[in-house]
Scaffold this active site. Sequence first.
Site, mmCIF file in Angstrom:
data_model
loop_
_atom_site.group_PDB
_atom_site.id
_atom_site.type_symbol
_atom_site.label_atom_id
_atom_site.label_comp_id
_atom_site.label_asym_id
_atom_site.label_seq_id
_atom_site.Cartn_x
_atom_site.Cartn_y
_atom_site.Cartn_z
ATOM 1 N N ILE A 16 0.844 -1.203 0.000
ATOM 2 C CA ILE A 16 0.000 0.000 0.000
ATOM 3 C C ILE A 16 0.883 1.258 0.000
ATOM 4 O O ILE A 16 0.579 2.245 -0.669
ATOM 5 C CB ILE A 16 -0.969 -0.025 1.204
ATOM 6 C CG1 ILE A 16 -1.957 -1.195 1.026
ATOM 7 C CG2 ILE A 16 -1.716 1.298 1.356
ATOM 8 C CD1 ILE A 16 -2.841 -1.495 2.221
ATOM 9 N N ASP A 73 13.360 0.952 12.449
ATOM 10 C CA ASP A 73 12.251 0.181 12.998
ATOM 11 C C ASP A 73 11.327 1.100 13.794
ATOM 12 O O ASP A 73 11.811 1.971 14.524
ATOM 13 C CB ASP A 73 12.821 -0.926 13.905
ATOM 14 C CG ASP A 73 11.820 -2.038 14.103
ATOM 15 O OD1 ASP A 73 10.765 -1.795 14.728
ATOM 16 O OD2 ASP A 73 12.072 -3.143 13.597
ATOM 17 N N ALA A 94 3.254 0.824 8.587
ATOM 18 C CA ALA A 94 4.120 -0.297 9.006
ATOM 19 C C ALA A 94 3.407 -1.117 10.062
ATOM 20 O O ALA A 94 2.841 -0.579 11.010
ATOM 21 C CB ALA A 94 5.432 0.244 9.564
ATOM 22 N N ALA A 95 3.427 -2.434 9.906
ATOM 23 C CA ALA A 95 2.693 -3.286 10.844
ATOM 24 C C ALA A 95 3.084 -4.733 10.647
ATOM 25 O O ALA A 95 3.688 -5.108 9.632
ATOM 26 C CB ALA A 95 1.182 -3.141 10.608
ATOM 27 N N TYR A 160 -4.439 -9.931 15.736
ATOM 28 C CA TYR A 160 -4.318 -8.815 14.779
ATOM 29 C C TYR A 160 -5.482 -7.838 14.959
ATOM 30 O O TYR A 160 -5.281 -6.622 15.020
ATOM 31 C CB TYR A 160 -4.297 -9.391 13.361
ATOM 32 C CG TYR A 160 -4.257 -8.374 12.239
ATOM 33 C CD1 TYR A 160 -3.151 -7.569 12.023
ATOM 34 C CD2 TYR A 160 -5.339 -8.248 11.360
ATOM 35 C CE1 TYR A 160 -3.116 -6.660 10.968
ATOM 36 C CE2 TYR A 160 -5.306 -7.350 10.299
ATOM 37 C CZ TYR A 160 -4.190 -6.549 10.105
ATOM 38 O OH TYR A 160 -4.157 -5.657 9.069
ATOM 39 N N ASP A 297 -20.186 -0.782 5.398
ATOM 40 C CA ASP A 297 -20.971 0.389 5.013
ATOM 41 C C ASP A 297 -20.006 1.581 4.905
ATOM 42 O O ASP A 297 -19.222 1.810 5.832
ATOM 43 C CB ASP A 297 -21.990 0.616 6.149
ATOM 44 C CG ASP A 297 -22.940 1.751 5.883
ATOM 45 O OD1 ASP A 297 -22.496 2.781 5.353
ATOM 46 O OD2 ASP A 297 -24.120 1.620 6.245
HETATM 47 N N1 LIG Z 1 -3.262 -5.216 2.418
HETATM 48 C C1 LIG Z 1 -4.461 -5.303 2.994
HETATM 49 O O1 LIG Z 1 -5.386 -5.945 2.464
HETATM 50 C C2 LIG Z 1 -4.746 -4.586 4.295
HETATM 51 C C3 LIG Z 1 -6.043 -4.654 4.844
HETATM 52 C C4 LIG Z 1 -6.294 -4.015 6.043
HETATM 53 C C5 LIG Z 1 -5.297 -3.294 6.673
HETATM 54 N N2 LIG Z 1 -4.050 -3.248 6.135
HETATM 55 C C6 LIG Z 1 -3.015 -2.490 6.840
HETATM 56 O O2 LIG Z 1 -2.384 -1.602 5.922
HETATM 57 C C7 LIG Z 1 -1.008 -1.429 6.275
HETATM 58 C C8 LIG Z 1 -0.117 -1.667 5.059
HETATM 59 O O3 LIG Z 1 -0.372 -2.978 4.564
HETATM 60 P P1 LIG Z 1 0.435 -3.579 3.329
HETATM 61 O O4 LIG Z 1 -0.482 -4.575 2.712
HETATM 62 O O5 LIG Z 1 1.050 -2.513 2.526
HETATM 63 O O6 LIG Z 1 1.580 -4.388 4.109
HETATM 64 P P2 LIG Z 1 3.037 -4.811 3.618
HETATM 65 O O7 LIG Z 1 3.408 -5.988 4.463
HETATM 66 O O8 LIG Z 1 3.095 -4.934 2.150
HETATM 67 O O9 LIG Z 1 3.943 -3.567 4.046
HETATM 68 C C9 LIG Z 1 4.287 -3.307 5.372
HETATM 69 C C10 LIG Z 1 5.644 -2.619 5.372
HETATM 70 O O10 LIG Z 1 5.959 -2.312 6.742
HETATM 71 C C11 LIG Z 1 7.313 -2.619 6.971
HETATM 72 N N3 LIG Z 1 7.467 -2.937 8.404
HETATM 73 C C12 LIG Z 1 6.956 -3.999 9.067
HETATM 74 N N4 LIG Z 1 7.312 -3.952 10.368
HETATM 75 C C13 LIG Z 1 8.043 -2.834 10.523
HETATM 76 C C14 LIG Z 1 8.693 -2.247 11.632
HETATM 77 N N5 LIG Z 1 8.675 -2.828 12.837
HETATM 78 N N6 LIG Z 1 9.362 -1.085 11.455
HETATM 79 C C15 LIG Z 1 9.417 -0.500 10.226
HETATM 80 N N7 LIG Z 1 8.829 -1.022 9.129
HETATM 81 C C16 LIG Z 1 8.153 -2.174 9.278
HETATM 82 C C17 LIG Z 1 7.633 -3.800 6.081
HETATM 83 O O11 LIG Z 1 9.021 -3.903 5.784
HETATM 84 C C18 LIG Z 1 6.780 -3.506 4.842
HETATM 85 O O12 LIG Z 1 7.534 -2.831 3.852
HETATM 86 C C19 LIG Z 1 -0.750 -2.370 7.447
HETATM 87 O O13 LIG Z 1 -0.851 -1.622 8.638
HETATM 88 C C20 LIG Z 1 -1.881 -3.370 7.357
HETATM 89 O O14 LIG Z 1 -2.181 -3.931 8.616
HETATM 90 C C21 LIG Z 1 -3.744 -3.878 4.956
#
Ligand SMILES: NC(=O)c1ccc[n+]([C@@H]2O[C@H](COP(=O)([O-])OP(=O)(O)OC[C@H]3O[C@@H](n4cnc5c(N)ncnc54)[C@H](O)[C@@H]3O)[C@@H](O)[C@H]2O)c1
Length: 335
Positions: A16, A73, A94-95, A160, A297
């Site tokens: 994202i 981090d 980041a998560a 989560y 919604d």
């Molecule tokens: N993709 C989905 O369908 C979805 C749905 C609901 C919520 N989200 C939320 O959206 C956000 C982004 O999701 P995404 O799909 O791009 O995830 P992703 O895993 O592709 O990207 C997460 C990025 O965070 C970085 N990261 C992880 N832990 C870290 C830390 N401790 N310190 C610094 N960087 C760190 C990783 O290196 C990675 O580049 C997340 O918070 C996720 O929970 C995503």
Amino acid sequence: MVNFRRWLITGGCGFIGRTLIHQLQNSGAAQSIRVLDNLSGGTADDLGAITKFTINDEESSTWRDGVELFIGDILDKSSVERSVKGADVVVHLAANTGVQPSIKNPRFDLDTNVVGTFNLLEASREAKVRKFIFASSGAPIGNSPPPFTETSPCKPISPYGASKLAGEAYCSAYQGSFGLETYALRFSNVYGPHSGKKGSVVAKFLSQIFNGECWQVNGSGTQTRDFIFSEDLVDAIIQAATYAQEGGLYQVATSEETTINSLIELLSKILEDNNIAVPKVVYGEHLPGDVPRNYADIRKSRLGLQWEPRTPLEVGLRKTVDWFVENNANDRVCQ
Ligand SMILES: NC(=O)c1ccc[n+]([C@@H]2O[C@H](COP(=O)([O-])OP(=O)(O)OC[C@H]3O[C@@H](n4cnc5c(N)ncnc54)[C@H](O)[C@@H]3O)[C@@H](O)[C@H]2O)c1
């Protein structure tokens, strides 16, 4: 509408994050973009595939035009403080992402998603950041009957979901106690280009094709999801940062409920149109923590963010398939 110049995006090397950076650059909404990422998921090469960037490895908080990468981090307080300093907008992506990793290691999920989010909020309050956008999810709601609304009762059924609910609560608390304008955006199931490393269902099915594997369905395939195209999702983030004014909780979804079996039908049709063999479908066990039905919604987001999802599922899936085709040379097929 306010155009803020300096954007910090945590997790900006991920799926994202990269989509957001691409859109911010196309729209000219940001002058300086700083990425804080520990490269545990996304990599510097992933970021390089969508934009030019510089690596900031000095102890400097000076903002430069363009994109810069801080490798660090979110659990490291000094990296967080250094990268937040001077930002107008913080988009905290980041998560530890996803339900199953949180079930495998709940403490790691808690540290990254709760303490990490707290570190970002605390640094943003001290640095007087103007807008704080937090990536939440539908997971806090758990097993309640859909459509989910922002006032649906929350009963998470995975660590989560609990950690994202805690993040939402801290966003609310920092707005209430310190006046930091926070937006907790509940993303539904996001799909799109750049998702090659993701384990969510669309990305998983498309990766399985190029790895020569069958499509593995967890459960009967009658479970439903609300699939949102990544480019529409990042529009909502930009609207929250530039247009919305009150902070709060918003659902970012399409309001369309799609079963996994219908997704399989639609993807099969798109693959056939592209002369790609459709893999065999294998049904397995339902996974713990997976909700049976899910759609949201979005009336509050339509009004409060002045935002609307634009991309029909079939159109978004065709663009996603095209991206996977361009980025995977492998043509093995599971029959
Ligand atoms: N993709 C989905 O369908 C979805 C749905 C609901 C919520 N989200 C939320 O959206 C956000 C982004 O999701 P995404 O799909 O791009 O995830 P992703 O895993 O592709 O990207 C997460 C990025 O965070 C970085 N990261 C992880 N832990 C870290 C830390 N401790 N310190 C610094 N960087 C760190 C990783 O290196 C990675 O580049 C997340 O918070 C996720 O929970 C995503």
